[in-house]
Motif scaffolding. Structure first.
Motif, PDB file in Angstrom:
ATOM      1  N   ARG A  66     -42.647  -7.002  -4.263  1.00  0.00           N
ATOM      2  CA  ARG A  66     -41.419  -6.219  -4.185  1.00  0.00           C
ATOM      3  C   ARG A  66     -41.623  -4.980  -3.330  1.00  0.00           C
ATOM      4  O   ARG A  66     -42.703  -4.408  -3.286  1.00  0.00           O
ATOM      5  CB  ARG A  66     -40.976  -5.816  -5.583  1.00  0.00           C
ATOM      6  N   THR A  67     -40.551  -4.576  -2.685  1.00  0.00           N
ATOM      7  CA  THR A  67     -40.636  -3.377  -1.849  1.00  0.00           C
ATOM      8  C   THR A  67     -40.426  -2.138  -2.713  1.00  0.00           C
ATOM      9  O   THR A  67     -39.958  -2.212  -3.847  1.00  0.00           O
ATOM     10  CB  THR A  67     -39.565  -3.407  -0.744  1.00  0.00           C
ATOM     11  N   ARG A  68     -40.763  -1.011  -2.143  1.00  0.00           N
ATOM     12  CA  ARG A  68     -40.597   0.255  -2.859  1.00  0.00           C
ATOM     13  C   ARG A  68     -39.123   0.506  -3.172  1.00  0.00           C
ATOM     14  O   ARG A  68     -38.771   1.002  -4.230  1.00  0.00           O
ATOM     15  CB  ARG A  68     -41.184   1.386  -2.006  1.00  0.00           C
ATOM     16  N   ALA A  69     -38.232   0.155  -2.235  1.00  0.00           N
ATOM     17  CA  ALA A  69     -36.801   0.367  -2.436  1.00  0.00           C
ATOM     18  C   ALA A  69     -36.278  -0.458  -3.616  1.00  0.00           C
ATOM     19  O   ALA A  69     -35.429   0.013  -4.387  1.00  0.00           O
ATOM     20  CB  ALA A  69     -36.038   0.001  -1.165  1.00  0.00           C
ATOM     21  N   GLU A  70     -36.779  -1.688  -3.783  1.00  0.00           N
ATOM     22  CA  GLU A  70     -36.346  -2.515  -4.913  1.00  0.00           C
ATOM     23  C   GLU A  70     -36.767  -1.892  -6.241  1.00  0.00           C
ATOM     24  O   GLU A  70     -36.004  -1.876  -7.210  1.00  0.00           O
ATOM     25  CB  GLU A  70     -36.939  -3.915  -4.803  1.00  0.00           C
ATOM     26  N   VAL A  71     -37.984  -1.377  -6.302  1.00  0.00           N
ATOM     27  CA  VAL A  71     -38.482  -0.770  -7.529  1.00  0.00           C
ATOM     28  C   VAL A  71     -37.688   0.489  -7.863  1.00  0.00           C
ATOM     29  O   VAL A  71     -37.308   0.719  -9.018  1.00  0.00           O
ATOM     30  CB  VAL A  71     -39.990  -0.468  -7.405  1.00  0.00           C
ATOM     31  N   VAL A  72     -37.409   1.311  -6.858  1.00  0.00           N
ATOM     32  CA  VAL A  72     -36.635   2.540  -7.085  1.00  0.00           C
ATOM     33  C   VAL A  72     -35.221   2.197  -7.530  1.00  0.00           C
ATOM     34  O   VAL A  72     -34.675   2.832  -8.445  1.00  0.00           O
ATOM     35  CB  VAL A  72     -36.630   3.412  -5.804  1.00  0.00           C
ATOM     36  N   ALA A  73     -34.599   1.177  -6.935  1.00  0.00           N
ATOM     37  CA  ALA A  73     -33.245   0.780  -7.326  1.00  0.00           C
ATOM     38  C   ALA A  73     -33.219   0.294  -8.770  1.00  0.00           C
ATOM     39  O   ALA A  73     -32.293   0.611  -9.526  1.00  0.00           O
ATOM     40  CB  ALA A  73     -32.728  -0.312  -6.386  1.00  0.00           C
ATOM     41  N   GLU A  74     -34.231  -0.445  -9.182  1.00  0.00           N
ATOM     42  CA  GLU A  74     -34.301  -0.910 -10.563  1.00  0.00           C
ATOM     43  C   GLU A  74     -34.476   0.260 -11.528  1.00  0.00           C
ATOM     44  O   GLU A  74     -33.866   0.298 -12.595  1.00  0.00           O
ATOM     45  CB  GLU A  74     -35.462  -1.888 -10.731  1.00  0.00           C
ATOM     46  N   ALA A  75     -35.291   1.233 -11.150  1.00  0.00           N
ATOM     47  CA  ALA A  75     -35.505   2.404 -12.005  1.00  0.00           C
ATOM     48  C   ALA A  75     -34.218   3.215 -12.152  1.00  0.00           C
ATOM     49  O   ALA A  75     -33.892   3.683 -13.241  1.00  0.00           O
ATOM     50  CB  ALA A  75     -36.614   3.271 -11.429  1.00  0.00           C
ATOM     51  N   VAL A  76     -33.472   3.384 -11.075  1.00  0.00           N
ATOM     52  CA  VAL A  76     -32.215   4.134 -11.124  1.00  0.00           C
ATOM     53  C   VAL A  76     -31.209   3.421 -12.017  1.00  0.00           C
ATOM     54  O   VAL A  76     -30.531   4.046 -12.842  1.00  0.00           O
ATOM     55  CB  VAL A  76     -31.653   4.332  -9.698  1.00  0.00           C
ATOM     56  N   THR A  77     -31.131   2.094 -11.917  1.00  0.00           N
ATOM     57  CA  THR A  77     -30.213   1.325 -12.757  1.00  0.00           C
ATOM     58  C   THR A  77     -30.588   1.456 -14.229  1.00  0.00           C
ATOM     59  O   THR A  77     -29.723   1.612 -15.086  1.00  0.00           O
ATOM     60  CB  THR A  77     -30.240  -0.160 -12.341  1.00  0.00           C
ATOM     61  N   THR A  78     -31.874   1.405 -14.523  1.00  0.00           N
ATOM     62  CA  THR A  78     -32.329   1.526 -15.903  1.00  0.00           C
ATOM     63  C   THR A  78     -31.983   2.885 -16.485  1.00  0.00           C
ATOM     64  O   THR A  78     -31.539   2.998 -17.627  1.00  0.00           O
ATOM     65  CB  THR A  78     -33.845   1.291 -15.981  1.00  0.00           C
ATOM     66  N   VAL A  79     -32.159   3.936 -15.709  1.00  0.00           N
ATOM     67  CA  VAL A  79     -31.860   5.283 -16.187  1.00  0.00           C
ATOM     68  C   VAL A  79     -30.361   5.445 -16.424  1.00  0.00           C
ATOM     69  O   VAL A  79     -29.944   6.055 -17.413  1.00  0.00           O
ATOM     70  CB  VAL A  79     -32.374   6.340 -15.184  1.00  0.00           C
ATOM     71  N   LYS A  80     -29.530   4.891 -15.557  1.00  0.00           N
ATOM     72  CA  LYS A  80     -28.078   5.031 -15.705  1.00  0.00           C
ATOM     73  C   LYS A  80     -27.552   4.280 -16.923  1.00  0.00           C
ATOM     74  O   LYS A  80     -26.587   4.698 -17.546  1.00  0.00           O
ATOM     75  CB  LYS A  80     -27.365   4.522 -14.452  1.00  0.00           C
ATOM     76  N   THR A  81     -28.165   3.151 -17.268  1.00  0.00           N
ATOM     77  CA  THR A  81     -27.661   2.331 -18.369  1.00  0.00           C
ATOM     78  C   THR A  81     -28.416   2.582 -19.671  1.00  0.00           C
ATOM     79  O   THR A  81     -28.167   1.888 -20.657  1.00  0.00           O
ATOM     80  CB  THR A  81     -27.769   0.834 -18.026  1.00  0.00           C
ATOM     81  N   TYR A  82     -29.305   3.552 -19.721  1.00  0.00           N
ATOM     82  CA  TYR A  82     -30.111   3.813 -20.913  1.00  0.00           C
ATOM     83  C   TYR A  82     -29.258   4.417 -22.027  1.00  0.00           C
ATOM     84  O   TYR A  82     -28.384   5.231 -21.786  1.00  0.00           O
ATOM     85  CB  TYR A  82     -31.259   4.760 -20.581  1.00  0.00           C
ATOM     86  N   SER A  83     -29.513   4.000 -23.253  1.00  0.00           N
ATOM     87  CA  SER A  83     -28.790   4.523 -24.409  1.00  0.00           C
ATOM     88  C   SER A  83     -29.792   4.876 -25.497  1.00  0.00           C
ATOM     89  O   SER A  83     -30.717   4.124 -25.766  1.00  0.00           O
ATOM     90  CB  SER A  83     -27.807   3.480 -24.933  1.00  0.00           C
TER      91      SER A  83
END
Length: 101
Positions: A40-57
């Motif tokens: 995986r590229t760095r951009a894919e990992v960062v995008a996944e991390a951002v999505t996880t933070v936004k949807t965290y409860s």
């Protein structure tokens, strides 16, 4: 004289114990060297991390209250039937202690 023997014994033990201790840089070809390969590229990992933070409860998934069940029977009728069953002895009243058969 006992103090000098104790001092010599401690010094001897320290010398023996320290001979096996060596800090060396690990061989890059050895099995213990840090090796990481990813597809995986760095951009894919960062995008996944951002999505996880936004949807965290912070709310655990099992602690949410269930939606009330919709029923076609009015509450007054259900309460009336429960009162009648209680009078006829079909249901028990009071606290259940677990000792009843």
């Amino acid at each position: 004289m006992n103090k000098s023997y104790a001092l010599i014994a401690v010094a001897t033990f320290a010398a023996i114990a320290s001979t096996g201790v060596r800090a060396e840089t690990p061989d890059p070809a050895s099995q213990f060297a840090l090796q990481s390969e990813g597809s995986r590229t760095r951009a894919e990992v960062v995008a996944e991390a951002v999505t996880t933070v936004k949807t965290y409860s912070n709310i655990p998934s099992g602690s949410r209250v269930a939606a009330p069940v919709k029923s076609a029977v009015p509450t007054a009728i259900v309460r009336g039937e429960a009162a009648q069953a209680l009078r006829l002895g079909k249901i028990k009243s009071g606290e259940l202690t677990g000792l009843e058969g």
